[in-house]
Design an enzyme around this catalytic site. Sequence first.
Site, PDB file in Angstrom:
ATOM      1  N   CYS A  11      -1.884   2.360  -3.512  1.00 26.73           N
ATOM      2  CA  CYS A  11      -2.529   3.327  -4.154  1.00 26.73           C
ATOM      3  C   CYS A  11      -1.645   3.554  -5.581  1.00 26.73           C
ATOM      4  O   CYS A  11      -0.603   2.950  -5.714  1.00 26.73           O
ATOM      5  CB  CYS A  11      -2.731   4.634  -3.583  1.00 26.73           C
ATOM      6  SG  CYS A  11      -1.171   5.310  -3.004  1.00 26.73           S
TER       7      CYS A  11
ATOM      8  N   CYS B 138       1.977   4.678  -4.642  1.00 25.96           N
ATOM      9  CA  CYS B 138       2.802   3.800  -4.054  1.00 25.96           C
ATOM     10  C   CYS B 138       3.347   2.825  -5.341  1.00 25.96           C
ATOM     11  O   CYS B 138       4.629   2.427  -5.226  1.00 25.96           O
ATOM     12  CB  CYS B 138       2.196   2.809  -3.125  1.00 25.96           C
ATOM     13  SG  CYS B 138       0.834   3.624  -2.194  1.00 25.96           S
TER      14      CYS B 138
END
Lengths: 316, 81
Positions: free
Chosen positions: B12, B15
Site C-alpha cells: 500500500c 508501505c
Amino acid sequence: MLQEFADWVTYTLLGLVEGTPLASTVNFFVYDSIKVTVMLAVIVFLVAIVRTFITPQKVKKWVAGRTEGVGNVVAAVLGIPTPFCSCSAVPLFIGFVESGVPLGITFSFLIASPLINEVAAAMLLAMFGWQIAAIYIISGLVIAIIAGIIIGRLHLEKEVEGFVYKIKLHDLAEKAMTWKDRLAFAINESRGITLKVLPYILLGIGIGAVIHGYAPADFLVNIAGEDNPLAVPIAVLIGIPLYSNAAGIIPILEVLTSKGMAMGTALAFMMAVIGLSLPEMIILRKVISIKLIVIFAGILFVSFTLTGYLFNAILG
Amino acid sequence: MMMKIQVFGMGCRNCHQLEANVKQAVAKSGITAEVEMVTDPVKIADAGIMMTPALAINGDVVTMGRVTSVQEILELLAEVR
C-alpha cells in the site's frame, strides 16, 4: 469567540459585504476549518493515549477464548481506538484466526476498526454535534457486533484459505511504555494525523462552503430528502467504491444536509465510504474466498442501508 | 556484519512511503545495509506482525502500524550500531 474571529476575517480583514454569497462562503470556511482542526487535534491526541494501551497483540489475547456475543462486543469495542489501514487487514486476520479467535469475532473487529474511527468521530462532533457523533459510534458498534455474530453463525470456516490455519506465529515481545513514551506517541500521532488529513478537510470545507454560499437551500430535498426511499441504498452503493477518508466527506455532508439531504442518508453514505473499501476487499482475497467477501460486503450494505432508514425515520 | 533492514507491507501507499524513508535514512547515515521489502502475507504474519507497515532491523521488529519518519529510523539505526 471563533465566530467573532471568522466575522473579523470576512468583514474587516477582507472587507466583504455581509449577506453576499461570497462573504457567506468565506465566513463559513474560516469558522469551520479552525473549529474542526482544533477538535481533531485534541481528540486524536486523546485516542492515541488510549491506543498505547491497546495493541493488536493484546486485543488478540483479550478476545481469544471468549464466547459468541461477549467476544463480538469486546472485539468491536477494541476496534474503535485501533487504527486500520486496508493493507493491515490480512496480517490482522491471520493473527486472529491463527490464535484461535472465532471467525465471527474476528470480523466484528475487522468491521469496527475502520468503520468507527476517531477522525470521523471528531469531525461529526465539531460539525454536527455530540448527538450525531454518538449515533455514529453506537450504530457502528451495533453493526460490527451483529454482522460478526451473523458471519459466525453461517459457519464459513471453510471459506478461509487453508494456509491460514497452518501458520504458527511466534509472539512478539512488546516493549513496555512509560508515560513519557505514551505522551510523545500521542503528540506525534495528533500532529501527524491532523496534518495528514488537513488538506482533505480544507478541500471538503472549501467545496462545502461554495455549496453553502451559492446553492439554494432546498436543492437536494427531492433527490436525497427522507421522502425518497431509494436515496439510502443508492447513497450506500455510491459510497462503497469511493475510497476517501472521513476528513473530506464530512464537511461536504454537513452542507448537503443543510440543503435538504436527510441525516440518516448522510450517515449511511459516510459509513459506506469509510467502513467498506474496495482495496480492502481485494486484499482480503488473499486469505478468504470470494464468497465470504461477498457475504461480508452484503451484510454491511444491508446494515448501512437499514441504519440510514432508521435514522431518517427517527431524526426526520 | 552488514545490517539487514526489512520493510513489511503488502504494497500500500504507506508501505512504499516507509521503504522510501528507510532508503533515505540509510543513505544519510552512511552505513551499508541490505533493505528488503517483505510483501508475502504469510511471511508478514509469521514475523508476528499484525499491523503494517512494519520495520525490522537485523530480524527485530522495531515499529509496527505506522510510517516511521526518516529521523526516527536514523535513531533506530544508531541504537543498533
